[in-house]
Design an enzyme around this catalytic site. Structure first.
Site, PDB file in Angstrom:
ATOM      1  CG  ASP A 139      -2.060   1.296   1.177  1.00  0.00           C
ATOM      2  OD1 ASP A 139      -2.930   0.987   0.461  1.00  0.00           O
ATOM      3  OD2 ASP A 139      -1.670   2.237   2.065  1.00  0.00           O
ATOM      4  CG  ASP A 144      -5.479   7.926 -12.529  1.00  0.00           C
ATOM      5  OD1 ASP A 144      -5.740   7.529 -11.489  1.00  0.00           O
ATOM      6  OD2 ASP A 144      -6.544   8.412 -13.274  1.00  0.00           O
ATOM      7  CD  GLU A 178      -4.535   4.172  -1.716  1.00  0.00           C
ATOM      8  OE1 GLU A 178      -4.759   4.691  -0.718  1.00  0.00           O
ATOM      9  OE2 GLU A 178      -5.355   4.208  -2.681  1.00  0.00           O
TER      10      GLU A 178
END
Length: 322
Positions: A202, A219, A245
């Site tokens: 993460d 992005d 994410e």
């Protein structure tokens, strides 16, 4: 490819004796359709390789039209390959329309079947007698090639659509990593002797990037992260984007020490190079992760990986626990 070659040659050999006898050893059959299909699909040399054993078999059948029939087949192998291979790069060949798919077989057989005229002369008949045979066989051959080509064309289109649908169902459209659906399908019990490790990842403080620079930049960061993961993991490892994410890596094979080395390589690369990839060298985004051996029940492995991930977050982030 070897099996496909054998099957094509076998089909040509089967079609050769299934002939219509036109006159005194002069035959008509559909063996040249096989050669033409190979020529249209793969080019002249594969077509000639298919034509050779079929021609040798045709020689054993003899007859006045033997050499002319063999010449016809090699003409089809050569002429049928026009517009294939590098020539398809030309704009006129990039879109094979229905009109072209109809005209190409007709023109091909119209040229190749000219061999009927000298075959008739050799057999002692006026060349004009070959005209109705020439027209009929050209039409039949062109029809056979068109039908066979359309069947193959339809099959290839179906395979292409199936592949595209599979891609849409299993690949994350933004990063090109596998998605959560594919992760669930791949996360299966191991066979005896196999080893695998799950690395659950993460990004730290990723929301700040979205809030500061916008979601478009966010992005780009995710895409850059996927590229970094590809470069720092092994060829046998599988990458997944399982959430916004959140990413997962199935580390296949090796020991726990090998998995820790790969995990640390991933973490370090993200820390040092990720933001430079998106032209924000003054920013820093790090990665936290949980590493666990894939052993026992699925939900337990995921629970332990998630626990390790949150332990890494609570310990100050930018680290791998496990």
């Amino acid at each position: 490819m070897a099996l496909r070659y054998v099957l094509l040659v076998a089909l040509g050999l089967y079609l050769t004796p299934q002939s219509l006898f036109v006159f005194d050893g002069i035959r008509f059959d559909f063996r040249a359709v096989v050669v033409a299909l190979v020529a249209r699909r793969h080019g002249v040399f594969p077509a000639l390789l298919v034509a050779l054993p079929i021609s040798l078999y045709r020689m054993t059948l003899g007859g006045n039209g033997m050499w002319w029939g063999i010449l016809q087949m090699f003409l089809i192998a050569t002429l049928g390959a026009l517009g294939t291979g590098w020539a398809r790069l030309h704009p006129t060949f990039q879109e094979e329309t229905l009109r072209r798919r109809c005209l190409t077989p007709l023109v091909l057989y119209a040229v190749a079947n000219l061999t009927y005229f000298p075959a008739y002369v050799q057999a002692g008949r006026p060349w004009m007698d070959a005209l109705p045979v020439y027209v009929a066989t050209a039409l039949l051959g062109a029809l056979g090639l068109f039908v066979a080509h359309e069947v193959m064309h339809g099959r290839l289109q179906t395979l292409s659509r199936t592949s595209q649908l599979h891609q849409l169902a299993s690949v994350d459209s933004l990063t090109g990593c596998f998605n959560r659906r594919q992760f669930d399908a791949d996360f299966q019990p191991l066979r005896p002797g196999e080893t695998a490790f799950l690395l659950w990842l993460d990004l730290d403080h990723f929301k700040r990037i979205n809030d500061t620079y916008g979601h478009a930049m966010g992005d780009q960061v995710l895409v850059a992260l996927a590229d970094t993961l590809r470069e720092t993991t092994r060829a046998t490892d599988c990458l997944y984007r399982v959430g916004g994410e959140e990413f997962a890596v199935l580390l296949n094979g090796g020991s726990m020490e090998d998995a820790r080395r790969v995990s640390e390589r991933v973490r370090e690369a993200v820390e040092t190079t990720l933001m430079s990839r998106v032209q924000l060298p003054d920013e820093q985004v790090t990665l936290s992760g949980g590493l666990v051996a894939v052993q026992g029940e699925r939900h337990r492995v995921l629970q332990v990986a998630d626990t390790h991930l949150y332990a890494a977050k609570e310990a100050g982030r930018n680290r791998i626990h496990g």
